[in-house]
Enzyme design. Structure first.
Site, PDB file in Angstrom:
ATOM      1  N   ASP A   1       2.380  -2.960   4.383  1.00 13.33           N
ATOM      2  CA  ASP A   1       3.706  -2.704   3.818  1.00 13.33           C
ATOM      3  C   ASP A   1       4.715  -3.447   4.671  1.00 13.33           C
ATOM      4  O   ASP A   1       4.488  -3.676   5.867  1.00 13.33           O
ATOM      5  CB  ASP A   1       4.051  -1.218   3.772  1.00 13.33           C
ATOM      6  CG  ASP A   1       5.226  -0.957   2.822  1.00 13.33           C
ATOM      7  OD1 ASP A   1       4.961  -0.759   1.618  1.00 13.33           O
ATOM      8  OD2 ASP A   1       6.386  -0.994   3.266  1.00 13.33           O
TER       9      ASP A   1
ATOM     10  N   SER B   1       0.770  -1.240   0.000  1.00 12.04           N
ATOM     11  CA  SER B   1       0.000   0.000   0.000  1.00 12.04           C
ATOM     12  C   SER B   1       0.802   1.292   0.000  1.00 12.04           C
ATOM     13  O   SER B   1       0.403   2.263  -0.636  1.00 12.04           O
ATOM     14  CB  SER B   1      -0.938   0.014   1.206  1.00 12.04           C
ATOM     15  OG  SER B   1      -1.823   1.095   1.139  1.00 12.04           O
ATOM     16  N   ALA B   2       1.898   1.350   0.767  1.00 11.10           N
ATOM     17  CA  ALA B   2       2.604   2.626   0.949  1.00 11.10           C
ATOM     18  C   ALA B   2       3.003   3.238  -0.389  1.00 11.10           C
ATOM     19  O   ALA B   2       3.400   2.515  -1.306  1.00 11.10           O
ATOM     20  CB  ALA B   2       3.835   2.408   1.818  1.00 11.10           C
ATOM     21  N   PRO B   3       2.854   4.574  -0.521  1.00 15.44           N
ATOM     22  CA  PRO B   3       2.500   5.566   0.512  1.00 15.44           C
ATOM     23  C   PRO B   3       0.998   5.734   0.754  1.00 15.44           C
ATOM     24  O   PRO B   3       0.584   6.653   1.444  1.00 15.44           O
ATOM     25  CB  PRO B   3       3.093   6.858  -0.049  1.00 15.44           C
ATOM     26  CG  PRO B   3       2.972   6.695  -1.525  1.00 15.44           C
ATOM     27  CD  PRO B   3       3.228   5.226  -1.799  1.00 15.44           C
ATOM     28  N   GLY B   4       0.173   4.873   0.135  1.00 16.20           N
ATOM     29  CA  GLY B   4      -1.241   4.873   0.470  1.00 16.20           C
ATOM     30  C   GLY B   4      -2.163   5.608  -0.480  1.00 16.20           C
ATOM     31  O   GLY B   4      -3.348   5.770  -0.184  1.00 16.20           O
TER      32      GLY B   4
ATOM     33  N   CYS C   1       2.959  -1.225 -12.639  1.00 17.17           N
ATOM     34  CA  CYS C   1       3.285  -0.060 -13.465  1.00 17.17           C
ATOM     35  C   CYS C   1       4.492  -0.406 -14.344  1.00 17.17           C
ATOM     36  O   CYS C   1       5.468   0.332 -14.407  1.00 17.17           O
ATOM     37  CB  CYS C   1       3.548   1.178 -12.618  1.00 17.17           C
ATOM     38  SG  CYS C   1       4.883   0.997 -11.415  1.00 17.17           S
TER      39      CYS C   1
END
Length: 434
Positions: A273, A250-253, A370
């Protein structure tokens, strides 16, 4: 301080191992610069990094001895970049290179800089043609040879178009945080600031100016930097108010906050994370943006199946090689190789496999990256579907105005033809009942 001296300093720190985006953002926060100075520094700093193989090839070709002084090499890189890629005034570029070199390293080095810059200016267009005719496209487009060969194998006749696309200057994209703001208020702010909208995907706007980053609205969390592809990966999960949701990496969310917004801050989001300092960053980001249902948890996502909890929706935005975001993070091109891609593909599969065991029956899971290589995308998904027949692919469609294609499994590939959004892979699964 002279603007080019500032860029030379930044390039030196980049070569010492700092991330380009973090380095530049910190520098702008700590230094009082005009909008024009920031724009020039941003273009040249990233431009040199994007094209460093080509620039160094041209410098070394013209220097009788290797240019070992890092300061001088970066001055020459900047000058070559201005001449060839920005088509800046030849006389002005050569004069400034000469004067800066003379001030820093003496008259002899100033003369050397003058000669080597002017030599390149006379020959630069022919040099590009020569590299193309000699088949040295990896040098012309500044990419490792293995990367060029890999792209050529997967994309064939589209290779040059793809490489050109990833050398373009990216547009700033921000998302309106509907937990605190709305599009009408935001567009009124843009009009007041004289900022133009280049493209819009739902609440994500691509703009012709970065001035918003210094605004009160940004600091208050009413708007946040986010790419449209990242937003779509979260949106396509289809999280609803009251859902129990897992965001595995998840980070940075930023995606977790999108999920919280779509869920109207009703329900539960567990955001994982592996690093504690990133959990702190995630928590701070969620608090600033008003996302109240996110709980950050330090956990290796490969072990999530061991914790026993079941989720309605799961987002697996997996760690990847990042070749889809080269416009924004050009160094990704130079600090990985095919071995890294294969290792990452293995990690991605392990996370996907583990997360899938925590999904409720009839629950849905989005897998996204990505990056652009099949090993991390289609190949991983094919393997997953073969090993997990209880999962089926849910059909997704490209939103209006987003360029790309579907892979053989129905996954969305936002590709190099998309001028604004990052390249991304997004596929959605449903776990069959029974």
């Amino acid at each position: 301080m002279n603007v080019k001296k500032r860029i030379i300093k930044l390039l030196g720190e980049f070569e010492d191992g700092k991330y380009s985006n973090i380095l530049l953002n910190e520098y702008f926060r700590e230094n009082n610069l005009s909008r024009g100075e920031k724009a020039f520094i941003t273009e040249v700093f990233y431009g040199v990094i994007r094209n460093i193989i080509f620039l160094d090839y041209q410098i070394d070709k013209r220097a009788t001895k290797k240019v070992h002084r890092r300061w001088l090499r970066n001055l020459l890189r900047i000058s070559y970049y201005q001449a060839y890629f920005m088509r800046s005034d030849d006389a002005g570029v050569a004069w400034e290179a000469t004067e800066l070199a003379k001030q820093k390293l003496g008259v002899y080095v100033g003369r050397f800089a003058n000669g080597i810059v002017r030599s390149f200016m006379r020959e630069m267009d022919q040099e590009a043609e020569n590299l193309k005719s000699q088949g040295k496209m990896d040098i012309l487009y500044s990419c490792p040879k293995w990367f060029y060969e890999k792209i050529e194998k997967e994309y064939g006749e589209e290779t040059e178009k793809l490489l050109k696309s990833y050398k373009k200057i990216p547009y700033l994209s921000v998302r309106v945080n509907k937990l605190k703001y709305n599009e009408d208020e935001f567009e009124a702010l843009l009009e007041k600031m004289g900022i133009n909208i280049m493209k819009q995907i739902d609440s994500v706007y691509y703009l012709d100016s970065g001035a918003l980053i210094d605004s009160k609205e940004f600091k208050e969390g009413k708007i946040t930097v986010q790419d449209g592809s990242s937003y779509l990966a979260a949106k396509m999960l289809g999280a609803r108010p009251g859902d129990i949701v897992l965001d595995t990496c998840s980070a940075p969310g930023s995606k977790a906050v999108v999920l919280a917004e779509l869920m109207e801050n009703k329900g539960e989001i567990t955001a994982l994370d592996i690093h504690q300092h990133k959990i702190k960053l995630l928590d701070a980001n969620a608090k600033n943006l008003g996302a109240k249902i996110i709980t950050g948890v330090k956990l290796d996502a490969r072990k999530v199946k061991e914790q026993g909890k079941k989720f309605d929706k799961i987002l697996v935005d997996a760690p990847c090689s990042g070749y889809g975001v080269l416009r924004k993070k050009p160094e990704a091109l130079y600090n990985k190789d095919m071995t890294n891609v294969e290792e990452l593909a293995k990690l991605q599969y392990e996370i996907l496999e583990s997360a899938s065991k925590s999904l409720k029956e009839d629950g849905e899971l989005v897998y996204s990256t990505c990056t652009i290589f099949n090993e991390e995308n289609t190949d991983n998904v094919q393997r997953f579907l073969q090993n997990n027949p209880e999962f089926e692919v849910v059909e997704l469609e490209f939103p209006d105005g987003v360029e790309g294609h579907k892979d053989i499994l129905g996954g969305l590939v936002i590709d190099y033809k998309e001028e604004f959004l990052d390249s991304f892979y997004i596929i959605k699964f449903r776990k069959r009942i029974g």
